[in-house]
Design an enzyme around this catalytic site. Structure first.
Site, PDB file in Angstrom:
ATOM      1  N   ALA A 150     -10.692  -2.555   1.005  1.00  0.00           N
ATOM      2  CA  ALA A 150     -10.366  -3.784   0.287  1.00  0.00           C
ATOM      3  C   ALA A 150     -10.686  -3.625  -1.196  1.00  0.00           C
ATOM      4  O   ALA A 150      -9.922  -3.021  -1.952  1.00  0.00           O
ATOM      5  CB  ALA A 150     -11.129  -4.948   0.900  1.00  0.00           C
ATOM      6  N   ARG A 151     -11.822  -4.127  -1.602  1.00  0.00           N
ATOM      7  CA  ARG A 151     -12.350  -3.956  -2.950  1.00  0.00           C
ATOM      8  C   ARG A 151     -13.844  -3.694  -2.807  1.00  0.00           C
ATOM      9  O   ARG A 151     -14.505  -4.189  -1.894  1.00  0.00           O
ATOM     10  CB  ARG A 151     -12.128  -5.202  -3.818  1.00  0.00           C
ATOM     11  CG  ARG A 151     -10.703  -5.358  -4.343  1.00  0.00           C
ATOM     12  CD  ARG A 151     -10.374  -4.314  -5.399  1.00  0.00           C
ATOM     13  NE  ARG A 151      -9.098  -4.536  -6.042  1.00  0.00           N
ATOM     14  CZ  ARG A 151      -7.953  -4.018  -5.646  1.00  0.00           C
ATOM     15  NH1 ARG A 151      -7.931  -3.281  -4.531  1.00  0.00           N
ATOM     16  NH2 ARG A 151      -6.835  -4.248  -6.309  1.00  0.00           N
ATOM     17  N   ASP A 182     -13.392   3.502   0.618  1.00  0.00           N
ATOM     18  CA  ASP A 182     -12.402   3.950  -0.358  1.00  0.00           C
ATOM     19  C   ASP A 182     -12.548   3.253  -1.703  1.00  0.00           C
ATOM     20  O   ASP A 182     -11.915   3.660  -2.671  1.00  0.00           O
ATOM     21  CB  ASP A 182     -10.992   3.698   0.189  1.00  0.00           C
ATOM     22  CG  ASP A 182      -9.904   4.190  -0.760  1.00  0.00           C
ATOM     23  OD1 ASP A 182      -9.890   5.399  -1.056  1.00  0.00           O
ATOM     24  OD2 ASP A 182      -9.075   3.366  -1.205  1.00  0.00           O
ATOM     25  N   GLU A 213     -15.665   0.947 -10.804  1.00  0.00           N
ATOM     26  CA  GLU A 213     -14.729   2.068 -10.781  1.00  0.00           C
ATOM     27  C   GLU A 213     -14.260   2.371 -12.199  1.00  0.00           C
ATOM     28  O   GLU A 213     -14.085   1.448 -12.992  1.00  0.00           O
ATOM     29  CB  GLU A 213     -13.528   1.747  -9.876  1.00  0.00           C
ATOM     30  CG  GLU A 213     -13.916   1.588  -8.415  1.00  0.00           C
ATOM     31  CD  GLU A 213     -12.728   1.349  -7.485  1.00  0.00           C
ATOM     32  OE1 GLU A 213     -11.593   1.187  -7.987  1.00  0.00           O
ATOM     33  OE2 GLU A 213     -12.934   1.331  -6.266  1.00  0.00           O
ATOM     34  N   HIS A 268     -10.641   5.640  -4.089  1.00  0.00           N
ATOM     35  CA  HIS A 268      -9.641   4.575  -4.202  1.00  0.00           C
ATOM     36  C   HIS A 268      -8.224   5.157  -4.147  1.00  0.00           C
ATOM     37  O   HIS A 268      -7.378   4.884  -5.014  1.00  0.00           O
ATOM     38  CB  HIS A 268      -9.827   3.771  -5.489  1.00  0.00           C
ATOM     39  CG  HIS A 268      -9.258   2.377  -5.394  1.00  0.00           C
ATOM     40  ND1 HIS A 268      -9.821   1.300  -6.036  1.00  0.00           N
ATOM     41  CD2 HIS A 268      -8.173   1.889  -4.732  1.00  0.00           C
ATOM     42  CE1 HIS A 268      -9.103   0.204  -5.779  1.00  0.00           C
ATOM     43  NE2 HIS A 268      -8.098   0.557  -4.995  1.00  0.00           N
ATOM     44  N   ALA A 291      -6.440   5.018  -1.055  1.00  0.00           N
ATOM     45  CA  ALA A 291      -5.782   4.518   0.153  1.00  0.00           C
ATOM     46  C   ALA A 291      -4.360   4.049  -0.126  1.00  0.00           C
ATOM     47  O   ALA A 291      -3.479   4.159   0.727  1.00  0.00           O
ATOM     48  CB  ALA A 291      -6.601   3.381   0.766  1.00  0.00           C
ATOM     49  N   TRP A 292      -4.110   3.536  -1.303  1.00  0.00           N
ATOM     50  CA  TRP A 292      -2.814   2.963  -1.654  1.00  0.00           C
ATOM     51  C   TRP A 292      -1.735   4.014  -1.893  1.00  0.00           C
ATOM     52  O   TRP A 292      -0.540   3.725  -1.875  1.00  0.00           O
ATOM     53  CB  TRP A 292      -2.940   2.120  -2.922  1.00  0.00           C
ATOM     54  CG  TRP A 292      -3.353   2.946  -4.117  1.00  0.00           C
ATOM     55  CD1 TRP A 292      -4.617   3.278  -4.480  1.00  0.00           C
ATOM     56  CD2 TRP A 292      -2.494   3.563  -5.073  1.00  0.00           C
ATOM     57  NE1 TRP A 292      -4.614   4.062  -5.616  1.00  0.00           N
ATOM     58  CE2 TRP A 292      -3.315   4.247  -5.991  1.00  0.00           C
ATOM     59  CE3 TRP A 292      -1.102   3.604  -5.250  1.00  0.00           C
ATOM     60  CZ2 TRP A 292      -2.803   4.960  -7.073  1.00  0.00           C
ATOM     61  CZ3 TRP A 292      -0.586   4.318  -6.327  1.00  0.00           C
ATOM     62  CH2 TRP A 292      -1.433   4.983  -7.232  1.00  0.00           C
TER      63      TRP A 292
END
Length: 345
Positions: free
Chosen positions: A254-255, A279, A284, A310, A312-313
């Site tokens: 998520a965040r 993730d 960041e 980060h 995952a996207w």
């Protein structure tokens, strides 16, 4: 701030020639930009922009294209022409939405572009964590297999072998596009899946399980909710204490701010949970100086912690979706044909 429920018409008072500034193309790049006739445009592209550069770079802009750069109310004061900020990503937590609305700046986002990629990454983190791949890999690199004849203990949790898929109960926190896709994938693998209700509510809507009850029954918790004031540190000390399965693994796609990193580290160290796949981070870009999860001591500790930067996207289809939505947002802003769910201010 929630999406607008009104149906805005075409943008009015726009100059026929628009200055478009793309502040950070390092993540997603840009498609060929077009605008509806008779509008013309100039395009200025920056690979990266720091927050303290925003005001100068947007001072003559009519339209800003962004991903994650922070745009403060102070910076907006230096941007008298700015009418549209269109994010190529779903998250708009780097923007002050009330300040944008107060200045008459429309904000559009691109939700759902990365649903498949993020959901698949969550599943990958689950397998890596449940099978304790990082601790066993570390022991392999240390040459402990020949020395000890077996290192199967590296995949045990509290002396027990890993659960199989049909023994897992998954609680999904955040049941939007990503949460629903994660649910579909995990159910297809044979896992029992429940959607958690909102924290603080004693009852949950039909089809969901109250928040603390979901945590208590879960052997896997997957965090998919957006970061907002009411989800900051949503999972912290009390929530880790509410988890009853000592081999429970937590996955956060998520965040970073949704999970209290200090509390997560303590829960891992105390054996309150069996592992975590992360993730996203509270600060960041993340590193040892900003996250307790990334210190050398943690890396050497043998904790069952899988971390990714980060990513995952990231997928070919995600980029294609983002580019398509960017063009739709640009055209929709001018014509008034904007998807209501993308209107953030």
């Amino acid at each position: 701030m929630s999406s607008s429920t009104s149906a805005p018409g075409p943008a009015t008072g726009l100059p026929q020639h628009l200055n478009i500034v793309a502040l950070e193309t390092v993540f997603t790049g840009l498609p060929p930009i077009t605008l509806p006739a008779p509008y013309t445009f100039s395009l200025t592209v920056y690979e990266r922009t720091h927050s303290d550069q925003v005001a100068e770079r947007l001072k003559d802009a009519d339209i800003a294209i962004v991903t994650t750069v922070v745009i403060t109310p102070k910076a907006l004061e230096s941007c008298p022409r700015l009418r549209l900020i269109t994010a190529i990503v779903a998250g708009t937590d780097s923007l002050d939405l009330p300040a944008c609305q107060a200045r008459g700046i429309r904000v559009l986002n691109a939700p759902g572009c990365n649903v498949d990629a993020v959901a698949e990454h969550a599943v990958g983190l689950y397998f890596a964590t449940r099978r304790k791949m990082v601790p066993s890999m570390q022991q392999l690199h240390q040459g402990l297999w020949p020395e000890r004849r077996t290192i199967i203990h590296s995949v045990l949790t509290n002396g027990e072998a890993p659960r199989s898929l049909r023994e897992e109960t998954v609680a999904i926190v955040g049941y939007g596009g990503v949460g629903k896709r994660v649910s579909t994938l995990l159910k297809a693998l044979g896992m029992k899946v429940v959607a958690a209700g909102r924290k603080g509510e004693s009852t949950a809507p039909e089809g969901r399980v109250p928040f603390l009850e979901a945590l208590a029954m879960a052997s896997v918790v997957v965090i998919c909710c957006p970061l907002a004031p009411d989800t900051m540190n949503l999972i912290s000390t009390a929530e880790f204490e509410a988890i009853k399965q000592a081999d429970c693994v937590l996955i956060n796609v998520a965040r970073g701010g949704v999970v209290d990193e200090e509390a997560l580290l303590v829960a891992l160290q105390r054996g309150q949970i069996g592992g975590a796949g992360v993730d996203v981070f509270a600060v960041e870009p993340a590193g040892p100086a900003t996250s307790p999860l990334l210190t050398a001591e943690v890396a050497a500790s043998g904790l069952n912690l899988v971390v990714t930067p980060h990513t995952a996207w990231l997928a070919i289809q995600t980029k294609a979706n983002q580019h398509a939505m960017l063009l739709e947002n640009l055209h929709g802003f001018i014509t008034g044909d904007m998807a209501p769910e993308r209107i953030r201010a």
